[in-house]
Design a protein around this motif. Structure first.
Motif, PDB file in Angstrom:
ATOM      1  N   HIS A   9       0.806  -1.216   0.000  1.00  0.00           N
ATOM      2  CA  HIS A   9       0.000   0.000   0.000  1.00  0.00           C
ATOM      3  C   HIS A   9       0.844   1.273   0.000  1.00  0.00           C
ATOM      4  O   HIS A   9       0.294   2.369  -0.039  1.00  0.00           O
ATOM      5  CB  HIS A   9      -0.937   0.014   1.203  1.00  0.00           C
ATOM      6  N   LEU A  10       2.167   1.154   0.018  1.00  0.00           N
ATOM      7  CA  LEU A  10       3.040   2.321  -0.013  1.00  0.00           C
ATOM      8  C   LEU A  10       3.162   2.841  -1.442  1.00  0.00           C
ATOM      9  O   LEU A  10       3.078   2.063  -2.400  1.00  0.00           O
ATOM     10  CB  LEU A  10       4.437   1.952   0.502  1.00  0.00           C
ATOM     11  N   PRO A  11       3.368   4.147  -1.602  1.00  0.00           N
ATOM     12  CA  PRO A  11       3.582   4.665  -2.959  1.00  0.00           C
ATOM     13  C   PRO A  11       4.880   4.124  -3.548  1.00  0.00           C
ATOM     14  O   PRO A  11       5.813   3.801  -2.821  1.00  0.00           O
ATOM     15  CB  PRO A  11       3.656   6.173  -2.765  1.00  0.00           C
ATOM     16  N   SER A  12       4.934   4.026  -4.859  1.00  0.00           N
ATOM     17  CA  SER A  12       6.156   3.538  -5.508  1.00  0.00           C
ATOM     18  C   SER A  12       6.426   4.338  -6.776  1.00  0.00           C
ATOM     19  O   SER A  12       5.556   5.028  -7.289  1.00  0.00           O
ATOM     20  CB  SER A  12       6.032   2.053  -5.837  1.00  0.00           C
ATOM     21  N   LYS A  13       7.657   4.221  -7.252  1.00  0.00           N
ATOM     22  CA  LYS A  13       8.115   4.887  -8.473  1.00  0.00           C
ATOM     23  C   LYS A  13       9.012   3.928  -9.232  1.00  0.00           C
ATOM     24  O   LYS A  13       9.466   2.930  -8.691  1.00  0.00           O
ATOM     25  CB  LYS A  13       8.962   6.123  -8.146  1.00  0.00           C
ATOM     26  N   ASP A  14       9.311   4.273 -10.474  1.00  0.00           N
ATOM     27  CA  ASP A  14      10.291   3.529 -11.257  1.00  0.00           C
ATOM     28  C   ASP A  14      11.599   4.325 -11.251  1.00  0.00           C
ATOM     29  O   ASP A  14      11.589   5.547 -11.388  1.00  0.00           O
ATOM     30  CB  ASP A  14       9.816   3.337 -12.692  1.00  0.00           C
ATOM     31  N   CYS A  15      12.705   3.621 -11.115  1.00  0.00           N
ATOM     32  CA  CYS A  15      14.022   4.247 -11.088  1.00  0.00           C
ATOM     33  C   CYS A  15      14.320   4.885 -12.440  1.00  0.00           C
ATOM     34  O   CYS A  15      14.039   4.297 -13.496  1.00  0.00           O
ATOM     35  CB  CYS A  15      15.078   3.199 -10.761  1.00  0.00           C
ATOM     36  N   ALA A  16      14.894   6.090 -12.410  1.00  0.00           N
ATOM     37  CA  ALA A  16      15.208   6.818 -13.640  1.00  0.00           C
ATOM     38  C   ALA A  16      16.336   6.164 -14.429  1.00  0.00           C
ATOM     39  O   ALA A  16      16.459   6.363 -15.636  1.00  0.00           O
ATOM     40  CB  ALA A  16      15.587   8.258 -13.308  1.00  0.00           C
ATOM     41  N   ARG A  17      17.176   5.357 -13.785  1.00  0.00           N
ATOM     42  CA  ARG A  17      18.297   4.725 -14.481  1.00  0.00           C
ATOM     43  C   ARG A  17      17.982   3.301 -14.899  1.00  0.00           C
ATOM     44  O   ARG A  17      18.039   2.953 -16.059  1.00  0.00           O
ATOM     45  CB  ARG A  17      19.543   4.712 -13.613  1.00  0.00           C
ATOM     46  N   CYS A  18      17.608   2.447 -13.938  1.00  0.00           N
ATOM     47  CA  CYS A  18      17.431   1.027 -14.245  1.00  0.00           C
ATOM     48  C   CYS A  18      15.986   0.650 -14.564  1.00  0.00           C
ATOM     49  O   CYS A  18      15.743  -0.407 -15.119  1.00  0.00           O
ATOM     50  CB  CYS A  18      17.954   0.163 -13.091  1.00  0.00           C
ATOM     51  N   GLY A  19      15.031   1.503 -14.194  1.00  0.00           N
ATOM     52  CA  GLY A  19      13.638   1.241 -14.511  1.00  0.00           C
ATOM     53  C   GLY A  19      12.921   0.319 -13.545  1.00  0.00           C
ATOM     54  O   GLY A  19      11.738   0.048 -13.718  1.00  0.00           O
ATOM     55  N   LYS A  20      13.613  -0.164 -12.534  1.00  0.00           N
ATOM     56  CA  LYS A  20      12.981  -1.058 -11.558  1.00  0.00           C
ATOM     57  C   LYS A  20      12.102  -0.253 -10.610  1.00  0.00           C
ATOM     58  O   LYS A  20      12.435   0.869 -10.247  1.00  0.00           O
ATOM     59  CB  LYS A  20      14.041  -1.795 -10.748  1.00  0.00           C
ATOM     60  N   PRO A  21      10.969  -0.833 -10.203  1.00  0.00           N
ATOM     61  CA  PRO A  21      10.120  -0.125  -9.246  1.00  0.00           C
ATOM     62  C   PRO A  21      10.727  -0.159  -7.843  1.00  0.00           C
ATOM     63  O   PRO A  21      11.369  -1.135  -7.465  1.00  0.00           O
ATOM     64  CB  PRO A  21       8.806  -0.908  -9.286  1.00  0.00           C
ATOM     65  N   TRP A  32      10.113  12.996  -1.052  1.00  0.00           N
ATOM     66  CA  TRP A  32       9.699  11.900  -1.930  1.00  0.00           C
ATOM     67  C   TRP A  32       9.522  12.382  -3.366  1.00  0.00           C
ATOM     68  O   TRP A  32       9.824  11.671  -4.326  1.00  0.00           O
ATOM     69  CB  TRP A  32       8.414  11.264  -1.405  1.00  0.00           C
ATOM     70  N   ASP A  33       9.056  13.611  -3.562  1.00  0.00           N
ATOM     71  CA  ASP A  33       8.842  14.123  -4.917  1.00  0.00           C
ATOM     72  C   ASP A  33      10.143  14.289  -5.695  1.00  0.00           C
ATOM     73  O   ASP A  33      10.148  14.204  -6.916  1.00  0.00           O
ATOM     74  CB  ASP A  33       8.113  15.460  -4.868  1.00  0.00           C
ATOM     75  N   GLU A  34      11.261  14.503  -5.003  1.00  0.00           N
ATOM     76  CA  GLU A  34      12.549  14.691  -5.674  1.00  0.00           C
ATOM     77  C   GLU A  34      13.336  13.398  -5.862  1.00  0.00           C
ATOM     78  O   GLU A  34      14.330  13.383  -6.575  1.00  0.00           O
ATOM     79  CB  GLU A  34      13.420  15.682  -4.893  1.00  0.00           C
ATOM     80  N   VAL A  35      12.930  12.309  -5.216  1.00  0.00           N
ATOM     81  CA  VAL A  35      13.649  11.032  -5.330  1.00  0.00           C
ATOM     82  C   VAL A  35      13.446  10.470  -6.733  1.00  0.00           C
ATOM     83  O   VAL A  35      12.317  10.332  -7.197  1.00  0.00           O
ATOM     84  CB  VAL A  35      13.153  10.023  -4.264  1.00  0.00           C
ATOM     85  N   LYS A  36      14.562  10.165  -7.423  1.00  0.00           N
ATOM     86  CA  LYS A  36      14.505   9.668  -8.797  1.00  0.00           C
ATOM     87  C   LYS A  36      15.135   8.293  -8.959  1.00  0.00           C
ATOM     88  O   LYS A  36      14.850   7.590  -9.913  1.00  0.00           O
ATOM     89  CB  LYS A  36      15.225  10.635  -9.733  1.00  0.00           C
TER      90      LYS A  36
END
Length: 56
Positions: A9-21, A32-36
């Motif tokens: 249930h936590l928010p997630s993103k995809d990594c800007a380099r490797c693409g892994k969530p 959190w908004d600046e984490v890439k």
């Protein structure tokens, strides 16, 4: 974040380099908004993979 939240249930993103969530972490709560990137390694090597794909 309140205690007792399950990881799915936590928010997630995809990594800007490797693409892994990757999921939200408490140490990223304020920015959190600046984490890439998912890790320090991806942050250090942020341009190397993209450059090697372009030259192929």
């Amino acid at each position: 974040m309140p205690r007792g939240i399950k990881k799915e249930h936590l928010p997630s993103k995809d990594c800007a380099r490797c693409g892994k969530p990757f999921a939200w972490r408490k140490k990223w709560a304020r920015d959190w908004d600046e984490v890439k990137f998912c890790s320090e390694r991806c942050k250090r090597e942020k341009g190397s993979e993209k450059l090697s794909q372009i030259s192929k």
